[in-house]
Design a protein around this motif. Structure first.
Motif, PDB file in Angstrom:
ATOM      1  N   LYS A  68       0.844  -1.139  -0.059  1.00 32.00           N
ATOM      2  CA  LYS A  68       0.054  -0.049   0.052  1.00 32.00           C
ATOM      3  C   LYS A  68       0.616   1.221  -0.156  1.00 32.00           C
ATOM      4  N   LYS A  69       0.456   2.334  -0.257  1.00 33.80           N
ATOM      5  CA  LYS A  69       1.069   3.575  -0.245  1.00 33.80           C
ATOM      6  C   LYS A  69       1.509   4.001   1.063  1.00 33.80           C
ATOM      7  N   ALA A  70       2.535   4.276   1.298  1.00 33.55           N
ATOM      8  CA  ALA A  70       2.990   4.728   2.675  1.00 33.55           C
ATOM      9  C   ALA A  70       2.547   6.183   2.958  1.00 33.55           C
ATOM     10  N   VAL A  71       1.937   6.195   4.120  1.00 32.10           N
ATOM     11  CA  VAL A  71       1.383   7.470   4.523  1.00 32.10           C
ATOM     12  C   VAL A  71       2.307   8.189   5.886  1.00 32.10           C
ATOM     13  N   PRO A  72       2.888   9.260   5.510  1.00 30.09           N
ATOM     14  CA  PRO A  72       3.457   9.899   6.381  1.00 30.09           C
ATOM     15  C   PRO A  72       2.910   9.871   7.682  1.00 30.09           C
ATOM     16  N   ARG A  73       3.545   9.924   9.019  1.00 27.38           N
ATOM     17  CA  ARG A  73       3.134  10.066  10.336  1.00 27.38           C
ATOM     18  C   ARG A  73       1.975  10.983  10.340  1.00 27.38           C
ATOM     19  N   ASP A  74       2.573  12.213   9.960  1.00 28.39           N
ATOM     20  CA  ASP A  74       1.786  13.218   9.955  1.00 28.39           C
ATOM     21  C   ASP A  74       0.364  13.427   9.400  1.00 28.39           C
ATOM     22  N   ASP A  75       0.589  12.984   8.038  1.00 34.02           N
ATOM     23  CA  ASP A  75      -1.012  12.715   7.467  1.00 34.02           C
ATOM     24  C   ASP A  75      -1.717  11.689   8.194  1.00 34.02           C
ATOM     25  N   GLN A  76      -1.199  10.496   8.721  1.00 32.52           N
ATOM     26  CA  GLN A  76      -1.935   9.626   9.517  1.00 32.52           C
ATOM     27  C   GLN A  76      -2.759  10.233  10.636  1.00 32.52           C
ATOM     28  N   SER A  85     -14.406  11.527  14.531  1.00 34.49           N
ATOM     29  CA  SER A  85     -15.781  12.215  14.732  1.00 34.49           C
ATOM     30  C   SER A  85     -16.700  11.087  14.668  1.00 34.49           C
ATOM     31  N   ILE A  86     -16.447   9.985  13.975  1.00 30.47           N
ATOM     32  CA  ILE A  86     -17.540   9.033  13.927  1.00 30.47           C
ATOM     33  C   ILE A  86     -17.388   7.963  15.126  1.00 30.47           C
ATOM     34  N   GLN A  87     -16.210   8.031  15.894  1.00 27.71           N
ATOM     35  CA  GLN A  87     -16.037   7.254  16.952  1.00 27.71           C
ATOM     36  C   GLN A  87     -16.130   8.120  18.222  1.00 27.71           C
ATOM     37  N   GLY A  88     -16.493   9.392  17.964  1.00 26.25           N
ATOM     38  CA  GLY A  88     -16.450  10.178  19.259  1.00 26.25           C
ATOM     39  C   GLY A  88     -15.208  11.049  19.068  1.00 26.25           C
ATOM     40  N   SER A  89     -15.221  12.152  19.974  1.00 26.45           N
ATOM     41  CA  SER A  89     -14.099  13.066  19.908  1.00 26.45           C
ATOM     42  C   SER A  89     -12.886  12.491  20.589  1.00 26.45           C
ATOM     43  N   PRO A  90     -11.749  12.670  20.273  1.00 19.90           N
ATOM     44  CA  PRO A  90     -10.548  12.198  21.131  1.00 19.90           C
ATOM     45  C   PRO A  90     -10.482  12.930  22.572  1.00 19.90           C
ATOM     46  N   GLY A  91     -10.154  12.040  23.573  1.00 22.82           N
ATOM     47  CA  GLY A  91     -10.080  12.327  24.949  1.00 22.82           C
ATOM     48  C   GLY A  91      -9.100  13.696  25.063  1.00 22.82           C
ATOM     49  N   PRO A  92      -9.272  14.287  26.224  1.00 20.48           N
ATOM     50  CA  PRO A  92      -8.246  15.371  26.538  1.00 20.48           C
ATOM     51  C   PRO A  92      -6.820  14.639  26.623  1.00 20.48           C
ATOM     52  N   GLY A  93      -5.717  15.343  26.028  1.00 13.71           N
ATOM     53  CA  GLY A  93      -4.292  14.920  26.287  1.00 13.71           C
ATOM     54  C   GLY A  93      -3.998  14.090  25.126  1.00 13.71           C
ATOM     55  N   ARG A  94      -5.027  13.561  24.351  1.00 12.68           N
ATOM     56  CA  ARG A  94      -4.595  12.678  23.217  1.00 12.68           C
ATOM     57  C   ARG A  94      -3.393  13.412  22.206  1.00 12.68           C
ATOM     58  N   GLN A  95      -3.828  14.619  21.835  1.00 14.10           N
ATOM     59  CA  GLN A  95      -3.074  15.498  20.748  1.00 14.10           C
ATOM     60  C   GLN A  95      -1.807  15.540  21.196  1.00 14.10           C
ATOM     61  N   GLU A  96      -1.581  15.792  22.589  1.00 14.52           N
ATOM     62  CA  GLU A  96      -0.243  16.004  22.950  1.00 14.52           C
ATOM     63  C   GLU A  96       0.668  14.610  22.956  1.00 14.52           C
ATOM     64  N   ARG A  97       0.081  13.623  22.966  1.00 15.28           N
ATOM     65  CA  ARG A  97       0.738  12.281  22.919  1.00 15.28           C
ATOM     66  C   ARG A  97       1.249  12.197  21.558  1.00 15.28           C
ATOM     67  N   TYR A  98       0.456  12.462  20.575  1.00 14.46           N
ATOM     68  CA  TYR A  98       0.840  12.376  19.285  1.00 14.46           C
ATOM     69  C   TYR A  98       2.009  13.056  18.773  1.00 14.46           C
ATOM     70  N   LEU A  99       2.107  14.458  19.291  1.00 11.92           N
ATOM     71  CA  LEU A  99       3.100  15.272  19.188  1.00 11.92           C
ATOM     72  C   LEU A  99       4.402  14.729  19.796  1.00 11.92           C
ATOM     73  N   LEU A 100       4.325  14.198  21.045  1.00 11.85           N
ATOM     74  CA  LEU A 100       5.694  13.633  21.588  1.00 11.85           C
ATOM     75  C   LEU A 100       5.906  12.422  20.880  1.00 11.85           C
ATOM     76  N   GLU A 101       5.296  11.636  20.365  1.00 10.42           N
ATOM     77  CA  GLU A 101       5.646  10.391  19.659  1.00 10.42           C
ATOM     78  C   GLU A 101       6.323  10.849  18.229  1.00 10.42           C
ATOM     79  N   VAL A 102       6.191  11.950  17.542  1.00 12.13           N
ATOM     80  CA  VAL A 102       6.842  12.379  16.351  1.00 12.13           C
ATOM     81  C   VAL A 102       8.033  12.824  16.754  1.00 12.13           C
TER      82      VAL A 102
END
Length: 112
Positions: free
Chosen positions: A78-86, A95-112
């Motif tokens: 499959k076409k590789a999707v850069p982590r930022d786009d992912q 939005s289909i599954q409900g909004s992300p919990g608080p702090g979730r966004q910060e975790r993504y930023l730390l992983e990158v």
């Protein structure tokens, strides 16, 4: 920096397949710049997927359309999707599954 246009995600790789074999298999389609099998950081064991980078993105498009059997296993290309786009994709579908919990966004930023 090399372009990610020719980069493919390869899933379902056999534990017996090594990077040299992966490169050898896909080089029949065109020039392979890089073939990497992802490994578990703690055990060093293959995780069953990797990436192949083609010099020509057109070759990568052709490879996606075909079925591949490497070392007796059907693998998925499959076409590789850069982590930022992912992250953007998973947030837009959240939005289909409900909004992300608080702090979730910060975790993504730390992983990158």
């Amino acid at each position: 920096m090399q372009s990610d246009l020719g980069k493919l995600f390869i899933g379902g790789i056999s534990w017996d397949t090594n990077e040299e074999r992966l490169k050898e298999y896909f080089s029949v389609y065109g020039e392979v710049l890089e073939a990497v099998i992802m490994k578990d950081r703690s055990t060093g064991r293959a995780r069953g997927f990797g990436f192949v980078v083609f010099a020509d993105p057109v070759v990568a498009e052709r490879v996606i359309k075909e079925k591949h059997n490497i070392d007796g296993r059907m693998v998925e290309a499959k076409k590789a999707v850069p982590r930022d786009d992912q992250n953007t994709l998973s947030r837009s579908s959240s939005s289909i599954q409900g909004s992300p919990g608080p702090g979730r966004q910060e975790r993504y930023l730390l992983e990158v």
